[in-house]
Design an enzyme around this catalytic site. Structure first.
Site, PDB file in Angstrom:
ATOM      1  N   ARG A  98       0.860  -1.233  -0.065  1.00 10.17           N
ATOM      2  CA  ARG A  98      -0.013   0.019   0.063  1.00 10.17           C
ATOM      3  C   ARG A  98       0.828   1.095   0.172  1.00 10.17           C
ATOM      4  O   ARG A  98       2.014   1.320   0.339  1.00 10.17           O
ATOM      5  CB  ARG A  98      -0.689   0.017   1.262  1.00 10.17           C
ATOM      6  CG  ARG A  98      -1.912  -1.208   1.202  1.00 10.17           C
ATOM      7  CD  ARG A  98      -2.826  -0.936   2.439  1.00 10.17           C
ATOM      8  NE  ARG A  98      -3.656  -2.003   2.699  1.00 10.17           N
ATOM      9  CZ  ARG A  98      -3.525  -3.270   3.119  1.00 10.17           C
ATOM     10  NH1 ARG A  98      -2.343  -3.460   3.906  1.00 10.17           N
ATOM     11  NH2 ARG A  98      -4.437  -4.038   3.227  1.00 10.17           N
ATOM     12  N   LYS A 133      -2.726  -2.201   8.062  1.00  7.39           N
ATOM     13  CA  LYS A 133      -4.240  -2.191   8.438  1.00  7.39           C
ATOM     14  C   LYS A 133      -4.410  -3.199   9.259  1.00  7.39           C
ATOM     15  O   LYS A 133      -4.282  -4.340   9.158  1.00  7.39           O
ATOM     16  CB  LYS A 133      -4.811  -2.420   6.852  1.00  7.39           C
ATOM     17  CG  LYS A 133      -6.156  -1.888   6.893  1.00  7.39           C
ATOM     18  CD  LYS A 133      -6.788  -2.043   5.543  1.00  7.39           C
ATOM     19  CE  LYS A 133      -8.431  -1.355   5.333  1.00  7.39           C
ATOM     20  NZ  LYS A 133      -8.679  -1.524   4.031  1.00  7.39           N
ATOM     21  N   HIS A 144      -2.449   3.049  -5.557  1.00  8.81           N
ATOM     22  CA  HIS A 144      -2.946   1.763  -4.936  1.00  8.81           C
ATOM     23  C   HIS A 144      -3.232   0.652  -6.160  1.00  8.81           C
ATOM     24  O   HIS A 144      -3.429  -0.407  -6.079  1.00  8.81           O
ATOM     25  CB  HIS A 144      -4.393   1.961  -4.273  1.00  8.81           C
ATOM     26  CG  HIS A 144      -4.688   0.748  -3.376  1.00  8.81           C
ATOM     27  ND1 HIS A 144      -4.053   0.687  -2.302  1.00  8.81           N
ATOM     28  CD2 HIS A 144      -5.594  -0.110  -3.252  1.00  8.81           C
ATOM     29  CE1 HIS A 144      -4.423  -0.283  -1.356  1.00  8.81           C
ATOM     30  NE2 HIS A 144      -5.596  -0.764  -2.309  1.00  8.81           N
ATOM     31  N   ARG A 194      -1.016  -1.845  -6.442  1.00  8.37           N
ATOM     32  CA  ARG A 194      -1.078  -3.186  -5.688  1.00  8.37           C
ATOM     33  C   ARG A 194      -2.199  -4.002  -6.084  1.00  8.37           C
ATOM     34  O   ARG A 194      -2.033  -5.375  -6.177  1.00  8.37           O
ATOM     35  CB  ARG A 194      -1.635  -2.494  -4.123  1.00  8.37           C
ATOM     36  CG  ARG A 194      -2.080  -3.498  -3.086  1.00  8.37           C
ATOM     37  CD  ARG A 194      -2.383  -2.861  -1.991  1.00  8.37           C
ATOM     38  NE  ARG A 194      -3.193  -3.783  -0.933  1.00  8.37           N
ATOM     39  CZ  ARG A 194      -2.779  -4.770   0.081  1.00  8.37           C
ATOM     40  NH1 ARG A 194      -1.248  -5.035  -0.302  1.00  8.37           N
ATOM     41  NH2 ARG A 194      -3.598  -5.487   0.725  1.00  8.37           N
ATOM     42  N   HIS A 251      -4.769 -10.216   3.350  1.00  9.19           N
ATOM     43  CA  HIS A 251      -6.255 -10.074   3.384  1.00  9.19           C
ATOM     44  C   HIS A 251      -6.575 -11.273   4.670  1.00  9.19           C
ATOM     45  O   HIS A 251      -6.141 -12.428   4.598  1.00  9.19           O
ATOM     46  CB  HIS A 251      -6.689 -10.604   2.109  1.00  9.19           C
ATOM     47  CG  HIS A 251      -6.604  -9.544   1.121  1.00  9.19           C
ATOM     48  ND1 HIS A 251      -6.548  -9.868  -0.261  1.00  9.19           N
ATOM     49  CD2 HIS A 251      -6.364  -8.233   1.039  1.00  9.19           C
ATOM     50  CE1 HIS A 251      -6.434  -8.800  -1.035  1.00  9.19           C
ATOM     51  NE2 HIS A 251      -6.146  -7.770  -0.382  1.00  9.19           N
ATOM     52  N   TYR A 304      -9.917 -10.136  -7.400  1.00  6.73           N
ATOM     53  CA  TYR A 304      -8.982  -9.863  -8.649  1.00  6.73           C
ATOM     54  C   TYR A 304      -9.475 -10.980  -9.655  1.00  6.73           C
ATOM     55  O   TYR A 304      -8.714 -10.848 -10.766  1.00  6.73           O
ATOM     56  CB  TYR A 304      -7.651 -10.124  -8.023  1.00  6.73           C
ATOM     57  CG  TYR A 304      -7.112  -9.048  -6.895  1.00  6.73           C
ATOM     58  CD1 TYR A 304      -7.210  -7.859  -7.340  1.00  6.73           C
ATOM     59  CD2 TYR A 304      -7.148  -9.328  -5.786  1.00  6.73           C
ATOM     60  CE1 TYR A 304      -6.811  -6.723  -6.694  1.00  6.73           C
ATOM     61  CE2 TYR A 304      -6.825  -8.157  -4.923  1.00  6.73           C
ATOM     62  CZ  TYR A 304      -6.740  -6.973  -5.148  1.00  6.73           C
ATOM     63  OH  TYR A 304      -6.668  -6.073  -4.440  1.00  6.73           O
TER      64      TYR A 304
END
Length: 336
Positions: free
Chosen positions: A146, A171, A277, A280, A303, A312
């Site tokens: 990120r 995050k 972003h 990424r 994730h 994706y």
């Protein structure tokens, strides 16, 4: 079981100063502090700033959230962030938790597929970037970082021997490990030599101390001046810490990289809505296109749920004609 005692802010401080005091006591990130303070001020101002928030409650909070959804047309995530700020305000600052479940008009949540560049487009964008910004963009694409993860990298986070990057406090406050492209080793070694020279110059001038997370500065008083803790991408100028006032060399501002990416995208003639972003997103998509297991990509991206990674698969380049049927993969059997 008795409730644990909670930290009580200084009642002599102004209301917003109490908010900041509580957030710093619980070690909230500075950006979170800024965001929460902004939402709390907007909440108070919406109701005229005449009634003290202590005398307001559930109905006032719902009215504020409904205002955001109906008049502000905010996204669901934005409305949820505002709610989190208000709940924190009542629970931890006013020590008067909101009673009952908050039931505002929910902002509609739409599933959106990510914007992804092809490998050719990535190459084209990178060709219009240079120096440190180019190196940072390559890292975001090559490691799936990120924007702020890239900006906040420390020297010790780069493992040249194992080709790994240790991403700290990401995050949700989690750590993870991701790929360190071999193609960047040489460039980064040269770059780090410049960082070390800059750090030596700062030490000679009586500076050289960097911000350390949480209580590490007290636990390791000399660590702040250790080159291992220095930012990989330090700022050109010294600056005063907004909380402590201590003059240090912080990391570069993320806005510089954002502007450099925007200029490169425009020069490359790409009409997609590309941002930092997007590198990424492109990393994850291209990894899946190259046959990397989705669980591995999930771990590299950090994730919590594989469903987040599965999005994706909707933007992958798929060549169905090249896929073999399972029957075609079977060895032929003799007729009986």
């Amino acid at each position: 079981m008795e409730n644990k005692p909670k930290f009580t802010p200084d009642p002599n401080l102004k209301l917003m100063d109490q908010v900041r005091q509580v957030m710093r006591y619980y070690h909230y990130a500075y950006r979170t502090e800024q965001t929460y303070c902004d939402w709390i001020l907007r909440y108070v101002k919406l109701h005229g700033a005449k009634t003290h928030p202590r005398d307001m409650g559930k109905t006032h909070v719902e009215a504020f959230l409904n205002h955001l959804a109906t008049n502000g047309k905010v996204a669901a995530a934005t409305q949820r962030q505002a709610l989190n700020a208000i709940v924190f305000f009542y629970r931890d600052v006013l020590l008067k938790p909101l009673e009952g479940e908050i039931a505002p008009i929910r902002a509609k949540r739409h599933a959106r597929v990510p914007v992804v560049m092809t490998q050719a487009e990535v190459k084209r964008v990178l060709s219009y970037m240079s120096r440190t910004h180019l190196l940072m963009a390559k890292l975001m694409y090559g490691s799936g970082l990120r924007l702020m993860e890239c900006v906040r990298l420390r020297v010790q986070d780069l493992d040249f021997a194992k080709n790994l990057i240790y991403v700290r406090g990401t995050k949700g406050g989690k750590d993870r490990v991701t790929l360190f492209p071999k193609a960047l080793h040489s460039e980064l070694r040269i770059h780090l030599e410049k960082v070390k020279d800059l750090h030596a110059h700062d030490l000679a001038a009586g500076h050289g101390e960097v911000h350390l997370p949480d209580a590490l500065a007290r636990k390791y008083p000399r660590a702040g001046k250790d080159v291992r803790w220095q930012y990989v991408f330090p700022s050109k100028n010294l600056s005063a810490d907004p909380r402590s006032g201590v003059v240090r060399r912080h990391h570069v501002m993320e806005s510089g990289l954002q502007k450099a990416v925007k200029i490169a995208v425009d020069r490359a003639g790409i009409t997609k809505r590309v941002s930092c972003h997007t590198f990424r997103h492109s990393f994850a998509t291209h990894m899946l296109e190259n046959g990397v297991n989705i669980r591995v990509v999930q771990e590299l991206m950090g994730h919590a749920d594989v469903k987040t990674t599965e999005i994706y698969t909707h933007v992958m380049e798929k060549d169905i004609s090249a896929v073999l049927s399972p029957l075609d993969r079977m060895e032929p059997t003799e007729d009986r």
